[in-house]
Write an enzyme that holds these catalytic residues in place. Structure first.
Site, PDB file in Angstrom:
ATOM      1  N   GLU A 106       0.830  -1.197   0.000  1.00 24.50           N
ATOM      2  CA  GLU A 106       0.000   0.000   0.000  1.00 24.50           C
ATOM      3  C   GLU A 106       0.865   1.248   0.000  1.00 24.50           C
ATOM      4  O   GLU A 106       1.971   1.243   0.515  1.00 24.50           O
ATOM      5  CB  GLU A 106      -0.889   0.011   1.249  1.00 24.50           C
ATOM      6  CG  GLU A 106      -2.024  -0.973   1.126  1.00 24.50           C
ATOM      7  CD  GLU A 106      -2.909  -1.001   2.353  1.00 24.50           C
ATOM      8  OE1 GLU A 106      -4.033  -1.485   2.232  1.00 24.50           O
ATOM      9  OE2 GLU A 106      -2.491  -0.547   3.419  1.00 24.50           O
ATOM     10  N   CYS A 118       6.882  -7.290   7.240  1.00 22.15           N
ATOM     11  CA  CYS A 118       8.072  -6.807   7.969  1.00 22.15           C
ATOM     12  C   CYS A 118       8.589  -7.958   8.829  1.00 22.15           C
ATOM     13  O   CYS A 118       7.798  -8.697   9.405  1.00 22.15           O
ATOM     14  CB  CYS A 118       7.678  -5.624   8.852  1.00 22.15           C
ATOM     15  SG  CYS A 118       9.082  -4.819   9.659  1.00 22.15           S
ATOM     16  N   CYS A 167      -0.706   5.541  10.287  1.00 18.82           N
ATOM     17  CA  CYS A 167       0.507   4.796  10.620  1.00 18.82           C
ATOM     18  C   CYS A 167       0.223   3.411  11.152  1.00 18.82           C
ATOM     19  O   CYS A 167      -0.642   3.218  11.981  1.00 18.82           O
ATOM     20  CB  CYS A 167       1.264   5.497  11.728  1.00 18.82           C
ATOM     21  SG  CYS A 167       1.717   7.124  11.324  1.00 18.82           S
ATOM     22  N   CYS A 202       2.284  -2.613  16.198  1.00 18.16           N
ATOM     23  CA  CYS A 202       2.193  -2.297  14.763  1.00 18.16           C
ATOM     24  C   CYS A 202       1.457  -3.396  14.010  1.00 18.16           C
ATOM     25  O   CYS A 202       1.782  -4.576  14.124  1.00 18.16           O
ATOM     26  CB  CYS A 202       3.598  -2.127  14.189  1.00 18.16           C
ATOM     27  SG  CYS A 202       3.615  -1.924  12.399  1.00 18.16           S
ATOM     28  N   CYS A 208       7.195  -5.332  16.049  1.00 18.38           N
ATOM     29  CA  CYS A 208       6.864  -4.312  17.049  1.00 18.38           C
ATOM     30  C   CYS A 208       5.428  -4.595  17.525  1.00 18.38           C
ATOM     31  O   CYS A 208       4.527  -4.778  16.696  1.00 18.38           O
ATOM     32  CB  CYS A 208       6.997  -2.921  16.446  1.00 18.38           C
ATOM     33  SG  CYS A 208       8.670  -2.627  15.828  1.00 18.38           S
ATOM     34  N   CYS A 254       3.656   8.510   1.170  1.00 15.88           N
ATOM     35  CA  CYS A 254       4.227   7.516   2.082  1.00 15.88           C
ATOM     36  C   CYS A 254       4.340   6.202   1.325  1.00 15.88           C
ATOM     37  O   CYS A 254       3.334   5.676   0.852  1.00 15.88           O
ATOM     38  CB  CYS A 254       3.296   7.385   3.287  1.00 15.88           C
ATOM     39  SG  CYS A 254       3.762   6.067   4.400  1.00 15.88           S
TER      40      CYS A 254
HETATM   41  N1  SAH Z   1       9.591   0.234   9.845  1.00 21.55           N
HETATM   42  C1  SAH Z   1       9.790   1.633   9.918  1.00 21.55           C
HETATM   43  C2  SAH Z   1       8.863   2.418   9.018  1.00 21.55           C
HETATM   44  C3  SAH Z   1       7.424   1.979   8.941  1.00 21.55           C
HETATM   45  S1  SAH Z   1       6.430   2.223  10.360  1.00 21.55           S
HETATM   46  C4  SAH Z   1       9.685   2.123  11.352  1.00 21.55           C
HETATM   47  O1  SAH Z   1       9.299   1.338  12.211  1.00 21.55           O
HETATM   48  O2  SAH Z   1      10.039   3.262  11.597  1.00 21.55           O
HETATM   49  C5  SAH Z   1       6.026   3.961  10.305  1.00 21.55           C
HETATM   50  C6  SAH Z   1       5.684   4.568  11.672  1.00 21.55           C
HETATM   51  O3  SAH Z   1       4.376   4.168  12.109  1.00 21.55           O
HETATM   52  C7  SAH Z   1       6.645   4.146  12.767  1.00 21.55           C
HETATM   53  O4  SAH Z   1       7.016   5.208  13.597  1.00 21.55           O
HETATM   54  C8  SAH Z   1       5.804   3.176  13.530  1.00 21.55           C
HETATM   55  O5  SAH Z   1       6.312   2.995  14.814  1.00 21.55           O
HETATM   56  C9  SAH Z   1       4.443   3.830  13.489  1.00 21.55           C
HETATM   57  N2  SAH Z   1       3.363   2.927  13.860  1.00 21.55           N
HETATM   58  C10 SAH Z   1       3.286   1.602  13.648  1.00 21.55           C
HETATM   59  N3  SAH Z   1       2.120   1.110  14.136  1.00 21.55           N
HETATM   60  C11 SAH Z   1       1.442   2.134  14.663  1.00 21.55           C
HETATM   61  C12 SAH Z   1       0.159   2.258  15.295  1.00 21.55           C
HETATM   62  N4  SAH Z   1      -0.640   1.218  15.457  1.00 21.55           N
HETATM   63  N5  SAH Z   1      -0.231   3.483  15.724  1.00 21.55           N
HETATM   64  C13 SAH Z   1       0.575   4.559  15.521  1.00 21.55           C
HETATM   65  N6  SAH Z   1       1.785   4.507  14.917  1.00 21.55           N
HETATM   66  C14 SAH Z   1       2.213   3.309  14.490  1.00 21.55           C
HETATM   67 FE1  SF4 Z   2       8.160  -3.203  11.077  1.00 26.34          FE
HETATM   68 FE2  SF4 Z   2       5.976  -2.020  12.064  1.00 26.34          FE
HETATM   69 FE3  SF4 Z   2       8.150  -2.271  13.601  1.00 26.34          FE
HETATM   70 FE4  SF4 Z   2       8.165  -0.532  11.538  1.00 26.34          FE
HETATM   71  S1  SF4 Z   2       6.880  -0.414  13.358  1.00 26.34           S
HETATM   72  S2  SF4 Z   2       9.779  -2.020  12.094  1.00 26.34           S
HETATM   73  S3  SF4 Z   2       6.879  -1.667  10.037  1.00 26.34           S
HETATM   74  S4  SF4 Z   2       6.899  -3.957  12.761  1.00 26.34           S
END
Ligand code: SAH
Ligand code: SF4
Length: 383
Positions: A111, A131, A360, A138, A135, A124
């Site tokens: 996406e 991934c 995000c 996420c 995390c 974006c």
């Molecule tokens: N993998 C990279 C880039 C993609 S994630 C990273 O982790 O930085 C992009 C951003 O969205 C990151 O700051 C991530 O921590 C945030 N993010 C992921 N899941 C989220 C959620 N459920 N609510 C708010 N921000 C989130």
């Molecule tokens: Fe991967 Fe989501 Fe962690 Fe970014 S925030 S490194 S996309 S698992």
């Protein structure tokens, strides 16, 4: 909340079957295009002409590239192509945010999201399908890594967005796409070589010519690659911090077990392009009762002291299956006040495109996308 508009496009003209056997030009530098051109017995100068048609004018149909001459067009169209990924779904939010679901040649989906603002338009993009990192807050992290995107698939997202936004020829003054963030699916620094090649093409003056000041790479903190990224690309950096104690960060952002807070922050301190005009962004997702106390805020400003920084407080976007809740408005305000008192301006990121799940951490591909009922529950919760 209602989704403003949605179209499903199954028969995009880019779904050209023959594309499988022809090399994509979108991930090649000029020297590599020259090799293709000369391998067809054509003069080298044809490569620059072809390059300009693709990168400056966004042309995909060799029939339109009249400047190349018939012989060159016939020969080149048999061996290479400038096709975009196929769009399988397009959703436009009431706030103008657009989300596209795109399909690569092997059927994998990713996406990308366009976010218009008064002074800029930010795209974006994704760097991986899924991934490998997990995390805990996420949504993308719940999907295992399917594969890295190629350089052509990364630049293809940008060129496709320019097609969609009417942004050709490249560099025109009233363009809608002005900034790029690598904050979509995936960890860009775990696909560094392809990301590097794609960004080099996007930033090169004879490519799209986008300034490195307008490109931001977001990472969960892969220290050795952050160093390379600073030296080789010099783009803006965003760090997904989310916790200010190792114990909690190990849980929220498990890569912290490999590169702990001290190692990460020391590495950012050395990031070569930082100045007051080009600050690192610390992303901090606000999760109720987990990382949102005033003590956390005070420790945050202490940890990053002396580093030219912006702080981005991101209200946690809830997704079905997650136990976390977004912090209350009061907790976010109290946290923001401490951060502002320490000299960091307007730190709360306004959620965008919530009605189309474009925010995000909500980017996810078709195979595991939300069922309608789940989506309805989520929209209800967001009211
Ligand atoms: N993998 C990279 C880039 C993609 S994630 C990273 O982790 O930085 C992009 C951003 O969205 C990151 O700051 C991530 O921590 C945030 N993010 C992921 N899941 C989220 C959620 N459920 N609510 C708010 N921000 C989130
Ligand atoms: Fe991967 Fe989501 Fe962690 Fe970014 S925030 S490194 S996309 S698992």
């Amino acid at each position: 909340m209602q989704v403003a508009s949605q179209t499903t496009l199954q028969d995009s003209p880019t779904a050209d079957e023959t594309a499988f056997s022809r090399q994509s030009l979108l991930g090649l530098n000029l020297e590599e295009v020259e090799e293709i051109v000369t391998s067809q017995g054509l003069p080298r100068f044809r490569a620059r002409q072809l390059w300009r048609r693709v990168w400056r004018h966004g042309q995909t149909d060799f029939g339109d590239m009249t400047e190349l001459g018939k012989d060159a067009r016939d020969k080149l169209s048999a061996v290479c192509q400038a096709d975009r990924p196929m769009i399988t779904n397009r959703q436009t939010s009431k706030d103008g945010t657009i989300k596209w679901l795109i399909r690569c040649d092997d059927g994998q989906e990713a996406e990308m999201v366009y976010i218009p603002e008064d002074d800029r338009g930010t795209l974006c993009i994704s760097s991986q399908i899924g991934c490998t990192l997990t995390c805990s807050f996420c949504h993308t992290g719940t999907q295992r890594l399917v594969r890295n995107l190629t350089a052509a698939e990364i630049t293809g997202q940008v060129l496709l967005a320019m097609d969609e936004l009417g942004d050709w020829p490249a560099g025109k003054e009233e363009r809608r796409l002005t900034n790029i963030v690598l904050m979509g699916m995936g960890e860009p620094l775990y696909n560094y070589e392809s990301v590097k090649k794609a960004l080099s093409l996007i930033m090169w003056g004879e490519g799209l010519g986008l300034s490195k000041r307008r490109v931001t790479l977001s990472t969960s903190g892969i220290v050795p690659e952050i160093e390379k990224c600073g030296d080789e690309l010099g783009v803006n950096l965003a760090i997904s911090l989310h916790a200010v104690h190792d114990e909690l960060r190990n849980e929220l952002v498990p890569i912290n077990r490999k590169y702990d807070l001290k190692t990460l922050i020391d590495c950012v301190r050395r990031y070569p392009v930082l100045s007051n005009a080009r600050r690192v962004t610390w992303e901090y997702v606000m999760i109720k009762g987990v990382n949102d106390s005033p003590e956390d805020a005070r420790r945050l400003v202490k940890l990053i002291k002396g580093i030219p920084s912006k702080i981005n407080l991101i209200p946690f976007n809830k997704w079905p299956g997650s136990d976390y809740e977004c912090s209350s408005d009061e907790a976010i305000d109290a946290f923001a006040k401490i951060v502002m008192k320490a000299g960091y301006a307007s730190p709360v990121r306004k959620p965008r495109g919530q009605d189309i799940l474009a925010a995000c951490g909500q980017l996810k591909s078709e195979s595991v996308r939300l069922r309608k009922s789940q989506m309805a529950a989520l929209q209800q919760a967001a009211k």
